[in-house]
Design an enzyme around this catalytic site. Structure first.
Site, PDB file in Angstrom:
ATOM      1  N   ASN A 128       8.332  20.680 -15.064  1.00 41.13           N
ATOM      2  CA  ASN A 128       6.904  20.582 -15.339  1.00 41.13           C
ATOM      3  C   ASN A 128       6.561  21.102 -16.725  1.00 41.13           C
ATOM      4  OD1 ASN A 128       6.710  19.642 -12.729  1.00 41.13           O
ATOM      5  ND2 ASN A 128       5.792  21.501 -11.899  1.00 41.13           N
TER       6      ASN A 128
ATOM      7  N   ASN B  49       9.155  13.877 -16.918  1.00 40.07           N
ATOM      8  CA  ASN B  49       9.466  14.613 -15.700  1.00 40.07           C
ATOM      9  C   ASN B  49       8.383  14.384 -14.652  1.00 40.07           C
ATOM     10  OD1 ASN B  49      10.840  17.005 -14.179  1.00 40.07           O
ATOM     11  ND2 ASN B  49       8.684  17.570 -14.241  1.00 40.07           N
ATOM     12  N   GLU B  50       8.795  13.963 -13.464  1.00 39.37           N
ATOM     13  CA  GLU B  50       7.902  13.864 -12.291  1.00 39.37           C
ATOM     14  C   GLU B  50       6.543  13.259 -12.634  1.00 39.37           C
ATOM     15  OE1 GLU B  50       7.742  17.619 -10.218  1.00 39.37           O
ATOM     16  OE2 GLU B  50       9.819  17.434  -9.539  1.00 39.37           O
TER      17      GLU B  50
ATOM     18  N   TYR C 288      13.656  19.151  -2.552  1.00 43.37           N
ATOM     19  CA  TYR C 288      13.832  20.559  -2.192  1.00 43.37           C
ATOM     20  C   TYR C 288      13.679  20.699  -0.679  1.00 43.37           C
ATOM     21  CZ  TYR C 288      13.185  21.435  -7.175  1.00 43.37           C
ATOM     22  OH  TYR C 288      13.310  21.433  -8.546  1.00 43.37           O
TER      23      TYR C 288
ATOM     24  N   GLU D  25      16.980  17.311  -9.842  1.00 50.96           N
ATOM     25  CA  GLU D  25      16.411  18.533  -9.265  1.00 50.96           C
ATOM     26  C   GLU D  25      16.723  18.533  -7.777  1.00 50.96           C
ATOM     27  OE1 GLU D  25      12.425  19.875 -10.076  1.00 50.96           O
ATOM     28  OE2 GLU D  25      12.416  18.971 -12.085  1.00 50.96           O
TER      29      GLU D  25
ATOM     30  N   GLN E  31      17.119  26.096  -9.833  1.00 55.65           N
ATOM     31  CA  GLN E  31      17.513  26.279 -11.215  1.00 55.65           C
ATOM     32  C   GLN E  31      18.688  27.250 -11.257  1.00 55.65           C
ATOM     33  OE1 GLN E  31      14.063  26.763 -13.791  1.00 55.65           O
ATOM     34  NE2 GLN E  31      12.943  25.242 -12.649  1.00 55.65           N
TER      35      GLN E  31
END
Length: 507
Positions: A72, A172-173, A244, A292, A355
């Site tokens: 982000n 990103n995203e 996630y 991710e 991470q």
């Protein structure tokens, strides 16, 4: 106690393993950079301010490629702020994590750190608040090997030779409403295509990643991938997946099915990419960058989002954000996610554990104090070290349990890798109640090798207390020990405790 059987046949080949499958992710978020990898006042700090105790742990982890600087964070980042004399760099507000970014660490410093840990750089460009021109400027600064204003500046900043960054993320995203500069699929696809085409004019050899969905549960999942790839199919090599997992409502058994969800996510994205290929009458195969993935307690028990304590308040430097404490249960699920990535090595050619340090991380640090391994450190470091060569399917026959979301799930899951020196087998027992006796038929392997094999190394991660964790006060509470494994002729026997992850090396 239940019985399970499996077959290890080298002809059940999936694909050669791309070492980028064992990648990581470093974002300017919380204490990841500052107080994590970079702490000039720490007793272990080197001349550049990097914690050498962290460097040694990252080297032990075995991370191949590291995605940087977000996340982000990248959607509001001006990369120019992170180059040039450190004393002259501006402090900026980071909207993504409601923090202040000092820019003490930027591209040059991070590359220095990567050289010390032995990892390769993977860069993301800002397609949130910026666009094609800024991506071109960064690419020219990083990779051009001719004299220009940008390369002159790079030399003035201490680097005559190019960084030579091979892999680049196009934003990103961008499907996420939380993302600064969020776009719909149509607009993002057009921007990503324009940017990719322009980047190849500078460096035709770059490998580019288009943003896929931020998760399988996104309302636009599927339609997003299709639309984005309709625009970018000829321009990119990869589309990203992010996912996630966490335990909800104390339901450990449901949590242990997370690998099945990841597998379905990968297979769905691959099917969509191949559908787009078919409509374009192309034999090109878009690969997946699962850049991710992790266990992340993103939501509190009441369903609220966790980790954003500073929203609406001050703008601190390096606040404690997303510092999840991982349990033995988390590590077993984590190990199963690694098995799942290897099982899809034919399409997942890159992956980034999100991470590395302090922030949802396998490594934790205390300012001025120690660094230590969280429970998730062990399955990553062992798998990265042992999994080489090619991935091989290991069909398992075992008992099942019923997942509320995913249906019938086998309690035992496995994958193998084969290289010139031997064979590695990775196994998880997902059952919360039953240990398993696993019998693996090695006859096809023994015939193919023309000689017998033996167990030369074994590792078991299991705790009777599923919620045992490594903490500042007890940094070695959870670890790995030798597994109960033996070979009798052409049969490998493994004892798998309930909720356990096992790695075996045969030679």
């Amino acid at each position: 106690m239940t019985d399970a059987t499996a077959r290890l046949d080298p002809h059940y080949e999936i694909a050669d393993i791309d070492r980028r499958l064992f990648g990581g992710f470093v974002e300017h978020l919380g204490r990841h950079i500052y107080d994590g990898i970079f702490e000039p006042g720490h007793p272990s700090a080197d001349a550049d301010g990097f914690r050498t105790d962290v460097i040694e742990l990252v080297k032990e982890l075995g991370v191949s490629t590291i995605r940087y600087p977000g996340g982000n964070f990248v959607s509001g980042y001006r990369w120019e702020d992170g180059v040039g004399p450190v004393a002259e760099r501006p402090r900026r507000l980071d909207l993504a994590w409601h923090s202040t970014e000092t820019n003490e660490v930027g591209l040059h410093e991070f590359q220095t750190w990567l050289d010390r840990v032995g990892s390769e750089l993977m860069l993301a460009v800002n397609l949130g608040t910026r666009g094609t021109q800024e991506a071109l400027d960064l690419l020219e600064y990083a990779n051009a090997d001719t004299q220009t204003a940008w390369t002159d500046q790079r030399a003035e900043n201490g680097r005559d030779t190019p960084f030579g960054v091979k892999m680049w993320c196009l934003g990103n995203e961008m499907d996420g409403p939380w993302q600064v500069g969020h776009l719909n699929a149509e607009d993002y696809g057009k921007l990503a295509s324009r940017t990719a085409k322009a980047m190849r004019m500078i460096d035709p050899g770059v490998e580019l990643v288009a943003c896929g969905s931020s998760g399988r549960g996104m309302p636009t999942f599927g339609s997003w991938e299709r639309t984005v790839l309709e625009h970018t199919f000829d321009d990119v090599e990869f589309i990203s997946c992010h996912s996630y997992y966490q335990e909800h409502d104390g339901n450990a058994q449901e949590f242990l099915a997370s690998g099945v969800d990841m597998a379905r996510f990968i297979e769905s994205v691959a099917a969509i990419a191949d559908t787009v290929a078919a409509t374009k009458k192309s034999d090109k195969r878009i690969m997946i960058s699962f850049d991710e993935w992790n266990v992340w307690y993103l939501h509190n028990a009441d369903g609220s989002e966790s980790g954003h304590e500073f929203k609406g308040g001050a703008w601190p430097v390096a606040p404690r954000l997303l510092e999840d404490k991982y349990h033995a249960l988390d590590a077993v699920v984590f190990g199963d996610l690694m098995i799942t990535l290897l099982q899809h090595a034919d399409r997942v050619r890159s992956a980034s554990l999100a991470q590395l340090v302090n922030v949802i991380a396998p490594i934790m640090t205390e300012p001025g104090g120690p660094a230590w391994r969280q429970t998730t450190f062990f399955p990553f470091s062992i798998t990265s070290r042992l999994a080489h060569g090619r991935a091989v399917r290991v069909p398992v026959s075992a008992s099942t349990f019923t997942s509320e979301k995913l249906g019938e799930v086998e309690t035992v899951n496995a994958v193998a890798t084969i290289d010139d020196e031997g064979v590695s087998l990775f196994v998880v027992n997902r059952s919360t109640t039953d240990a398993a006796n696993l019998r693996v038929d090695l006859a096809p392997l023994v015939r193919a090798l023309g000689r017998e094999v033996a167990v030369v190394e074994s590792h078991l991660l299991h705790e009777d207390d599923l919620y045992a964790a490594n903490t500042l006060e007890d940094r070695e509470r959870v670890g790995v020990r030798e597994a109960e494994a033996s070979v009798d002729g052409e049969l490998l026997s493994l004892a798998l405790p309930a909720v356990s992850w096992t790695a075996i090396r045969l030679a």
